[in-house]
Design an enzyme around this catalytic site. Structure first.
Site, PDB file in Angstrom:
ATOM      1  NE  ARG A 153      -2.572  -0.643   3.486  1.00  0.00           N
ATOM      2  CZ  ARG A 153      -3.068   0.433   4.119  1.00  0.00           C
ATOM      3  NH1 ARG A 153      -4.032   1.137   3.594  1.00  0.00           N
ATOM      4  NH2 ARG A 153      -2.583   0.786   5.299  1.00  0.00           N
ATOM      5  CG  ASN A 154       5.271   3.195   1.024  1.00  0.00           C
ATOM      6  OD1 ASN A 154       5.686   3.839   0.070  1.00  0.00           O
ATOM      7  ND2 ASN A 154       5.543   3.514   2.278  1.00  0.00           N
ATOM      8  CE1 TYR A 155      -1.207   6.095  -3.342  1.00  0.00           C
ATOM      9  CE2 TYR A 155      -0.857   6.254  -0.964  1.00  0.00           C
ATOM     10  CZ  TYR A 155      -1.713   6.194  -2.051  1.00  0.00           C
ATOM     11  OH  TYR A 155      -3.069   6.222  -1.856  1.00  0.00           O
ATOM     12  CG  PHE A 156       9.388   4.585  -2.756  1.00  0.00           C
ATOM     13  CD1 PHE A 156       9.912   5.861  -2.783  1.00  0.00           C
ATOM     14  CD2 PHE A 156      10.111   3.560  -3.354  1.00  0.00           C
ATOM     15  CE1 PHE A 156      11.142   6.121  -3.380  1.00  0.00           C
ATOM     16  CE2 PHE A 156      11.338   3.808  -3.941  1.00  0.00           C
ATOM     17  CZ  PHE A 156      11.852   5.087  -3.959  1.00  0.00           C
TER      18      PHE A 156
END
Length: 173
Positions: free
Chosen positions: A40-43
């Site tokens: 779920r992290n956007y990086f």
């Protein structure tokens, strides 16, 4: 996860011009042994999205993509105590040796801080250290999946992170 935790080794080579600095990997990333391992992290979507690309599935391919773009990854904090994943819970932080990294990788031209905690921790430990006189310091909004008033979507984050585009190598996907 609680107790003393440790960040990963830097992902860097002599061609890197841009170092993305997080604070400390979250619990899921630590369990997986991967930078930005929480899906779920956007990086990764942000890094690829800056060039109009779609993230690769495998972690190794993502690291290879970052290297081809001249992007290195590390964390400001080398070890700390933190229950869970929230930066607000970080205690007893010991920084990584960023001056030594800059000495060993003189092509680094920019530090992109992924969120306020990484930037604030850097400032607290390194202040105006002359080791960083040739390095641009850019504080960016976190790629954490936790929404804020200003950062709710991938598009919000992409718009904010575009300031690092001049440091990315132009490559074919």
């Amino acid at each position: 996860m609680s107790g003393r935790i440790h960040s990963f080794a830097p992902v860097i080579d002599g061609e890197a011009a841009l170092l993305v600095l997080g604070s400390m990997p979250g619990a899921q990333s630590l369990q997986l042994g991967q930078y930005y391992g929480n899906p779920r992290n956007y990086f990764w979507r942000v890094l690829y999205g800056l060039s109009g690309d779609t993230p690769d599935e495998s972690y190794e391919a993502r690291l290879d993509y970052a290297r081809r773009k001249g992007v290195a990854l590390w964390d400001v904090i080398g070890s700390c105590e933190r229950p869970g994943s929230l930066d607000a819970n970080i205690r007893e932080a010991v920084p990584n040796d960023l001056p030594e990294l800059v000495r060993n990788y003189p092509n680094l031209r920019c530090f992109a801080f992924n969120g306020g905690k990484s930037f604030d921790t850097f400032r607290r430990h390194y202040g105006r250290d002359p080791a960083f006189s040739a390095v641009e310091l850019i504080q960016l909004p976190s790629t954490s999946p936790i929404p804020t008033a200003a950062m709710r979507t991938l598009e919000d984050r992409l718009a904010a992170w575009r300031v690092i585009a001049p440091y990315l190598k132009q490559t074919e996907s």
